[in-house]
Motif scaffolding. Sequence first.
Motif, mmCIF file in Angstrom:
data_model
loop_
_atom_site.group_PDB
_atom_site.id
_atom_site.type_symbol
_atom_site.label_atom_id
_atom_site.label_comp_id
_atom_site.label_asym_id
_atom_site.label_seq_id
_atom_site.Cartn_x
_atom_site.Cartn_y
_atom_site.Cartn_z
ATOM 1 N N THR A 156 -3.999 -9.354 16.703
ATOM 2 C CA THR A 156 -3.023 -8.267 16.638
ATOM 3 C C THR A 156 -1.721 -8.741 17.254
ATOM 4 O O THR A 156 -1.682 -9.124 18.428
ATOM 5 C CB THR A 156 -3.528 -7.023 17.385
ATOM 6 N N LYS A 169 7.296 -0.960 9.905
ATOM 7 C CA LYS A 169 7.847 0.155 10.672
ATOM 8 C C LYS A 169 7.272 0.191 12.083
ATOM 9 O O LYS A 169 7.985 0.463 13.044
ATOM 10 C CB LYS A 169 7.565 1.476 9.949
ATOM 11 N N GLY A 170 5.985 -0.071 12.204
ATOM 12 C CA GLY A 170 5.352 -0.062 13.513
ATOM 13 C C GLY A 170 5.425 -1.387 14.236
ATOM 14 O O GLY A 170 4.916 -1.524 15.348
ATOM 15 N N HIS A 171 6.067 -2.385 13.588
ATOM 16 C CA HIS A 171 6.203 -3.715 14.181
ATOM 17 C C HIS A 171 4.834 -4.252 14.603
ATOM 18 O O HIS A 171 4.637 -4.667 15.745
ATOM 19 C CB HIS A 171 7.157 -3.682 15.389
ATOM 20 N N LYS A 172 3.915 -4.269 13.653
ATOM 21 C CA LYS A 172 2.556 -4.740 13.944
ATOM 22 C C LYS A 172 2.034 -5.573 12.772
ATOM 23 O O LYS A 172 2.195 -5.204 11.614
ATOM 24 C CB LYS A 172 1.617 -3.559 14.199
ATOM 25 N N GLN A 182 0.829 -1.196 0.000
ATOM 26 C CA GLN A 182 0.000 0.000 0.000
ATOM 27 C C GLN A 182 0.871 1.258 0.000
ATOM 28 O O GLN A 182 2.079 1.205 0.208
ATOM 29 C CB GLN A 182 -0.922 -0.021 1.233
ATOM 30 N N TYR A 224 -0.524 -5.647 2.319
ATOM 31 C CA TYR A 224 -1.885 -6.156 2.439
ATOM 32 C C TYR A 224 -1.984 -7.476 1.687
ATOM 33 O O TYR A 224 -1.497 -7.605 0.553
ATOM 34 C CB TYR A 224 -2.892 -5.169 1.854
ATOM 35 N N THR A 263 2.133 -7.603 18.035
ATOM 36 C CA THR A 263 3.023 -6.452 18.141
ATOM 37 C C THR A 263 4.278 -6.832 18.908
ATOM 38 O O THR A 263 4.268 -7.729 19.758
ATOM 39 C CB THR A 263 2.335 -5.280 18.869
ATOM 40 N N ILE A 277 -2.651 -7.268 7.408
ATOM 41 C CA ILE A 277 -1.907 -6.043 7.163
ATOM 42 C C ILE A 277 -0.631 -6.101 7.986
ATOM 43 O O ILE A 277 -0.676 -6.278 9.211
ATOM 44 C CB ILE A 277 -2.718 -4.795 7.546
ATOM 45 N N GLN A 287 2.677 -0.449 3.943
ATOM 46 C CA GLN A 287 2.221 -1.652 4.610
ATOM 47 C C GLN A 287 1.843 -2.716 3.576
ATOM 48 O O GLN A 287 1.430 -2.394 2.464
ATOM 49 C CB GLN A 287 1.032 -1.344 5.511
ATOM 50 N N ASP A 325 1.181 3.525 2.098
ATOM 51 C CA ASP A 325 1.835 3.805 3.375
ATOM 52 C C ASP A 325 2.953 2.816 3.680
ATOM 53 O O ASP A 325 3.530 2.847 4.761
ATOM 54 C CB ASP A 325 0.813 3.797 4.520
ATOM 55 N N ASP A 367 2.694 -4.069 9.129
ATOM 56 C CA ASP A 367 3.314 -2.753 9.261
ATOM 57 C C ASP A 367 4.739 -2.955 9.773
ATOM 58 O O ASP A 367 4.962 -3.077 10.982
ATOM 59 C CB ASP A 367 2.520 -1.886 10.239
#
Length: 252
Positions: free
Chosen positions: A119, A95-98, A54, A60, A121, A91, A58, A56, A93
């Motif tokens: 979720t 960078k956000g480690h999620k 995506q 998908y 993390t 999804i 991320q 951003d 992420d």
Amino acid sequence: MEKVEVETQKLNFWETNHIHSYPWYQVAAGYWWRYPNQHSGHVFSVDTMETKIQQDGQLYTRRLIIKTNPLPSWGKHFFPARRVAVIEESIVDPKGHKLIWYTRNIGLNKFMSTVEKATLTQSHTNQSETDVLKQVWIGSSIIGFRSAIRKFGIDRYKKNCVLATEGFETVLTNAFGPSKDESNTENTKSSESEKFSQINMSDFCPVTKNPGEAQTFGGKKSADPGCGGGENKRADISLSKFVLREEQKILL
């Protein structure tokens, strides 16, 4: 993704959390390999339908999973089907480690609709651990049996959740070796950070290198019309938001 509305109904909700003693980037990679494992005999096949990066940054992914969870004896009076089609969207992420994944059944959903959100993390207190939160919403449209079906769904999910965690732990152990205990945390922080910086986005989702290929576990591919995959692929499987009045909203 399009907006999907679910018919208003009362839902049963349950959530749980646990920890994987592996750093987040390993858990995020292992997520794509979790089938097959010693507790996934009910998973018939997995088809990757869409993968994209995506705007951003991320990742998908959308997959179609065919499962063979049996119905209770009294449930077979309503629906004789043994295989259930499930849509899984995730999804990642980096960078956000999620990592978040959502699943919902598109088969037998009148008997019992199940929406799961997981979720994953990176732990804020230990970089060698990953925190996991799993949430599930169960509903039914069978008048006169809704409460019993919702209770059955929650009870079965609790049982399956334990088995799924154990199976995933086996996958992680086979892929990365035994988990590191806390005494080795400080010594591994720098090496883990270095490894993470070298990981390409495709490492988080190996199917991006060969999208659309089916994985079959002991049967026909789900794309085979003989097992209903062709019909499921043509179904409306976009997932953006479930609006659940009188309960709570699930934002995806």
